[in-house]
Each structure stands twice: as structure tokens, then as C-alpha cells.
Design a protein around this motif. Structure first.
Motif, PDB file in Angstrom:
ATOM      1  N   ILE A 232       0.869  -1.174   0.000  1.00 57.58           N
ATOM      2  CA  ILE A 232       0.000   0.000   0.000  1.00 57.58           C
ATOM      3  C   ILE A 232       0.903   1.220   0.000  1.00 57.58           C
ATOM      4  N   ASN A 233       0.888   1.936  -1.105  1.00 61.58           N
ATOM      5  CA  ASN A 233       1.876   2.991  -1.349  1.00 61.58           C
ATOM      6  C   ASN A 233       1.459   4.337  -0.759  1.00 61.58           C
ATOM      7  N   LEU A 234       2.303   5.339  -1.026  1.00 65.88           N
ATOM      8  CA  LEU A 234       2.169   6.667  -0.445  1.00 65.88           C
ATOM      9  C   LEU A 234       0.762   7.247  -0.621  1.00 65.88           C
ATOM     10  N   CYS A 235       0.154   7.646   0.510  1.00 63.55           N
ATOM     11  CA  CYS A 235      -1.096   8.402   0.524  1.00 63.55           C
ATOM     12  C   CYS A 235      -2.279   7.654  -0.099  1.00 63.55           C
ATOM     13  N   ALA A 236      -2.194   6.345  -0.241  1.00 61.57           N
ATOM     14  CA  ALA A 236      -3.356   5.565  -0.667  1.00 61.57           C
ATOM     15  C   ALA A 236      -4.331   5.434   0.499  1.00 61.57           C
ATOM     16  N   THR A 237      -5.625   5.270   0.176  1.00 65.18           N
ATOM     17  CA  THR A 237      -6.629   5.089   1.216  1.00 65.18           C
ATOM     18  C   THR A 237      -7.402   3.800   0.983  1.00 65.18           C
ATOM     19  N   VAL A 238      -7.792   3.168   2.094  1.00 70.46           N
ATOM     20  CA  VAL A 238      -8.575   1.934   2.045  1.00 70.46           C
ATOM     21  C   VAL A 238      -9.724   2.074   3.037  1.00 70.46           C
ATOM     22  N   GLY A 239     -10.961   1.901   2.539  1.00 69.55           N
ATOM     23  CA  GLY A 239     -12.143   2.100   3.371  1.00 69.55           C
ATOM     24  C   GLY A 239     -12.573   0.856   4.125  1.00 69.55           C
ATOM     25  N   HIS A 240     -13.602   1.027   4.934  1.00 69.39           N
ATOM     26  CA  HIS A 240     -14.097  -0.009   5.844  1.00 69.39           C
ATOM     27  C   HIS A 240     -14.467  -1.297   5.116  1.00 69.39           C
ATOM     28  N   ASP A 241     -14.204  -2.410   5.763  1.00 69.11           N
ATOM     29  CA  ASP A 241     -14.640  -3.742   5.313  1.00 69.11           C
ATOM     30  C   ASP A 241     -14.051  -4.163   3.971  1.00 69.11           C
ATOM     31  N   ALA A 242     -12.987  -3.517   3.553  1.00 68.04           N
ATOM     32  CA  ALA A 242     -12.316  -3.935   2.319  1.00 68.04           C
ATOM     33  C   ALA A 242     -11.496  -5.196   2.576  1.00 68.04           C
ATOM     34  N   VAL A 243     -11.327  -5.986   1.532  1.00 64.91           N
ATOM     35  CA  VAL A 243     -10.460  -7.166   1.567  1.00 64.91           C
ATOM     36  C   VAL A 243      -9.477  -7.043   0.410  1.00 64.91           C
ATOM     37  N   LEU A 244      -8.198  -6.983   0.737  1.00 66.06           N
ATOM     38  CA  LEU A 244      -7.156  -6.846  -0.275  1.00 66.06           C
ATOM     39  C   LEU A 244      -6.438  -8.183  -0.390  1.00 66.06           C
ATOM     40  N   GLY A 245      -6.579  -8.840  -1.539  1.00 68.28           N
ATOM     41  CA  GLY A 245      -6.010 -10.157  -1.728  1.00 68.28           C
ATOM     42  C   GLY A 245      -4.491 -10.155  -1.741  1.00 68.28           C
ATOM     43  N   ALA A 246      -3.911 -11.301  -1.434  1.00 62.61           N
ATOM     44  CA  ALA A 246      -2.461 -11.440  -1.342  1.00 62.61           C
ATOM     45  C   ALA A 246      -1.762 -10.937  -2.600  1.00 62.61           C
ATOM     46  N   TYR A 247      -0.611 -10.306  -2.398  1.00 64.92           N
ATOM     47  CA  TYR A 247       0.264  -9.815  -3.466  1.00 64.92           C
ATOM     48  C   TYR A 247      -0.324  -8.651  -4.270  1.00 64.92           C
ATOM     49  N   SER A 248      -1.408  -8.071  -3.819  1.00 64.22           N
ATOM     50  CA  SER A 248      -1.947  -6.901  -4.516  1.00 64.22           C
ATOM     51  C   SER A 248      -1.037  -5.689  -4.304  1.00 64.22           C
ATOM     52  N   THR A 249      -1.103  -4.763  -5.260  1.00 66.06           N
ATOM     53  CA  THR A 249      -0.361  -3.511  -5.171  1.00 66.06           C
ATOM     54  C   THR A 249      -1.343  -2.352  -5.281  1.00 66.06           C
ATOM     55  N   ILE A 250      -1.320  -1.467  -4.284  1.00 67.20           N
ATOM     56  CA  ILE A 250      -2.116  -0.246  -4.302  1.00 67.20           C
ATOM     57  C   ILE A 250      -1.132   0.906  -4.497  1.00 67.20           C
ATOM     58  N   SER A 251      -1.166   1.521  -5.662  1.00 68.29           N
ATOM     59  CA  SER A 251      -0.166   2.532  -6.017  1.00 68.29           C
ATOM     60  C   SER A 251      -0.451   3.869  -5.320  1.00 68.29           C
ATOM     61  N   PRO A 252       0.508   4.802  -5.365  1.00 74.41           N
ATOM     62  CA  PRO A 252       0.340   6.071  -4.655  1.00 74.41           C
ATOM     63  C   PRO A 252      -0.952   6.805  -5.023  1.00 74.41           C
ATOM     64  N   GLY A 253      -1.617   7.308  -3.983  1.00 77.20           N
ATOM     65  CA  GLY A 253      -2.796   8.132  -4.177  1.00 77.20           C
ATOM     66  C   GLY A 253      -4.046   7.413  -4.621  1.00 77.20           C
ATOM     67  N   ALA A 254      -4.014   6.089  -4.692  1.00 76.68           N
ATOM     68  CA  ALA A 254      -5.222   5.345  -5.070  1.00 76.68           C
ATOM     69  C   ALA A 254      -6.206   5.337  -3.903  1.00 76.68           C
ATOM     70  N   ASN A 255      -7.501   5.262  -4.235  1.00 75.90           N
ATOM     71  CA  ASN A 255      -8.559   5.266  -3.212  1.00 75.90           C
ATOM     72  C   ASN A 255      -9.425   4.026  -3.363  1.00 75.90           C
ATOM     73  N   ILE A 256      -9.383   3.175  -2.346  1.00 76.35           N
ATOM     74  CA  ILE A 256     -10.174   1.947  -2.308  1.00 76.35           C
ATOM     75  C   ILE A 256     -11.317   2.187  -1.329  1.00 76.35           C
ATOM     76  N   SER A 257     -12.546   2.214  -1.812  1.00 80.79           N
ATOM     77  CA  SER A 257     -13.690   2.539  -0.965  1.00 80.79           C
ATOM     78  C   SER A 257     -14.107   1.341  -0.107  1.00 80.79           C
ATOM     79  N   GLY A 258     -15.103   1.567   0.732  1.00 83.96           N
ATOM     80  CA  GLY A 258     -15.575   0.523   1.632  1.00 83.96           C
ATOM     81  C   GLY A 258     -16.187  -0.663   0.898  1.00 83.96           C
TER      82      GLY A 258
END
Length: 216
Positions: free
Chosen positions: A131-157
Motif C-alpha cells: 500500500i503505497n504513499l497516501c493511498a486510502t482503504v475504506g471499511h470492510d475492504a479485503v485486499l487479496g495477497a500480493y496486490s499492489t495499491i499505487s500512490p494516491g489510489a482510493n479503495i472505498s468501503g
């Protein structure tokens, strides 16, 4: 102090070193032995004053060092993790002190979270997610193994990412959307509906432009 090495000496590998430095500034806990790269890959002799080697055993001091994998590509990261785990290495989760992690957030082994990231509550982050710089992840999210969240990405609930999903810089995934294993989401994309596995989606709203993306 625990010994640790960083696999990969490129840009993200150097960012992992900064996470270690920031953690040590809070409370000394890690001795970084250096960087490890695959045999045959051109590399400098040192990076930020630390050695770069092709065999981690040349860095170790009698016991297995912990390992942080500073490689952005999910497929490559998985191959390295499986090979090094078979050799007995452990993968601590490393969270920059300036990231914000809420309650009931589960972090798997090898998770790396950079400065400015924000994870709210009731989130599952599986093994070796970045999970990179300034990315956000909202409530009840599930991020599967080996995923990449790049800078500034927004993952909602209530978002679910399959294993090895690669979310581009500044992309947004709206609430409740599922993205299948191995999918790639382009930089700045807005994902407003489910994305199937092993495809590439770009644009606003995100549309599939490629299928058959390599599986993990």
C-alpha cells in the motif's frame, strides 16, 4: 535489533529502506543488512551505503535474516516470496509511522505500508500486499495477497480485490466493487462496476481494454 534484508534495490526497495529508517527513529528495532537481487540482474555494488548482493547468505550473520520484498510487480513478488519462504525466511509486516491504521485491521505477513496511507476499520490485508504513499482503504475492504495499491489510489468501503490485483496511481474503486484476481487497473481510472480476473481496465469509468493478463 532484528536483522532484515530488502529484496530489490530499485525505487520501491529504497522506499522500503526509508520505512525501516522511520521505524528505527521511533524505536531502534531493525538492522538492515543490505539489498538482494536475482542473479544475473545488473545492479550497483551499493545503494545508500548498503551492499547489493545476489545471495542473501553473504549478508547474514549466522541466522536467517527477515526479508522485505521491495518489488512492485505482484507476479514477481509472489515468486520471490515463495522461493525465500522455502529457504526459511520470515516476512514482517512493516508500517511507516506516518501511516494511519484504524481498529480491527488485519495485516498479513510481508505487508508494506508507506507514509500517508490511511486504512480505516475492519479491513483484511492479506500477505505481501503493498500500500503505497497516501493511498486510502475504506471499511470492510479485503485486499487479496500480493496486490499492489499505487500512490494516491482510493479503495472505498466493502471493496474486494482478488490476489495479485494491481491498482494504478490515483485510481479510484467505488464502494462495494469486486476486482478479480490478477486484474490491472490503470492510473487515474474510476472503477464503478465489477472487473473480471486477468484483464486490464482503464479510463473514467474504467473499461476493459485487454484480457488474458498473466495469472499469479
Amino acid at each position: 535489533m532484528r536483522d532484515i534484508a530488502i529484496y530489490g534495490c530499485g525505487g520501491f526497495g529504497r522506499e522500503v529502506l526509508q520505512i525501516l529508517h522511520a521505524l528505527n527513529a521511533q524505536e531502534p528495532q531493525w538492522t538492515c543488512l543490505g539489498f538482494v537481487v536475482d542473479p544475473g540482474i545488473p545492479h550497483p555494488d551499493t545503494v545508500h551505503g548498503l551492499p547489493v548482493v545476489e545471495d542473501i547468505a553473504t549478508l547474514e550473520r549466522g541466522t536467517r535474516a527477515d526479508l522485505a520484498i521491495g518489488i512492485g510487480a505482484p507476479l514477481v513478488r509472489r515468486r520471490v516470496a515463495e522461493r525465500m519462504a522455502a529457504n526459511g525466511h520470515a516476512f514482517p509486516a512493516l508500517v511507516h509511522p506516518r501511516a494511519w491504521i484504524g481498529e480491527n485491521v488485519s495485516l498479513g505477513e510481508g505487508v508494506l505500508i508507506c507514509a500517508g496511507a490511511c486504512l480505516t476499520t475492519d479491513i483484511t490485508v492479506e500477505a505481501h500486499v503493498h500500500i503505497n504513499l497516501c493511498a486510502t482503504v475504506g471499511h470492510d475492504a479485503v485486499l487479496g495477497a500480493y496486490s499492489t495499491i499505487s500512490p494516491g489510489a482510493n479503495i472505498s468501503g466493502n471493496v474486494t480485490l482478488g490476489a495479485g490485483v494491481d491498482i494504478g496511481t490515483g485510481a479510484t474503486v467505488i464502494q462495494g466493487v469486486a476486482i478479480g484476481e490478477g486484474a490491472v487497473i490503470g492510473a487515474g481510472a474510476a472503477v464503478v462496476r465489477a472487473i473480471p480476473p486477468h484483464c486490464t481496465a482503464v479510463g473514467v469509468p474504467a473499461k476493459i481494454i485487454k484480457t488474458g493478463v498473466a495469472a499469479l
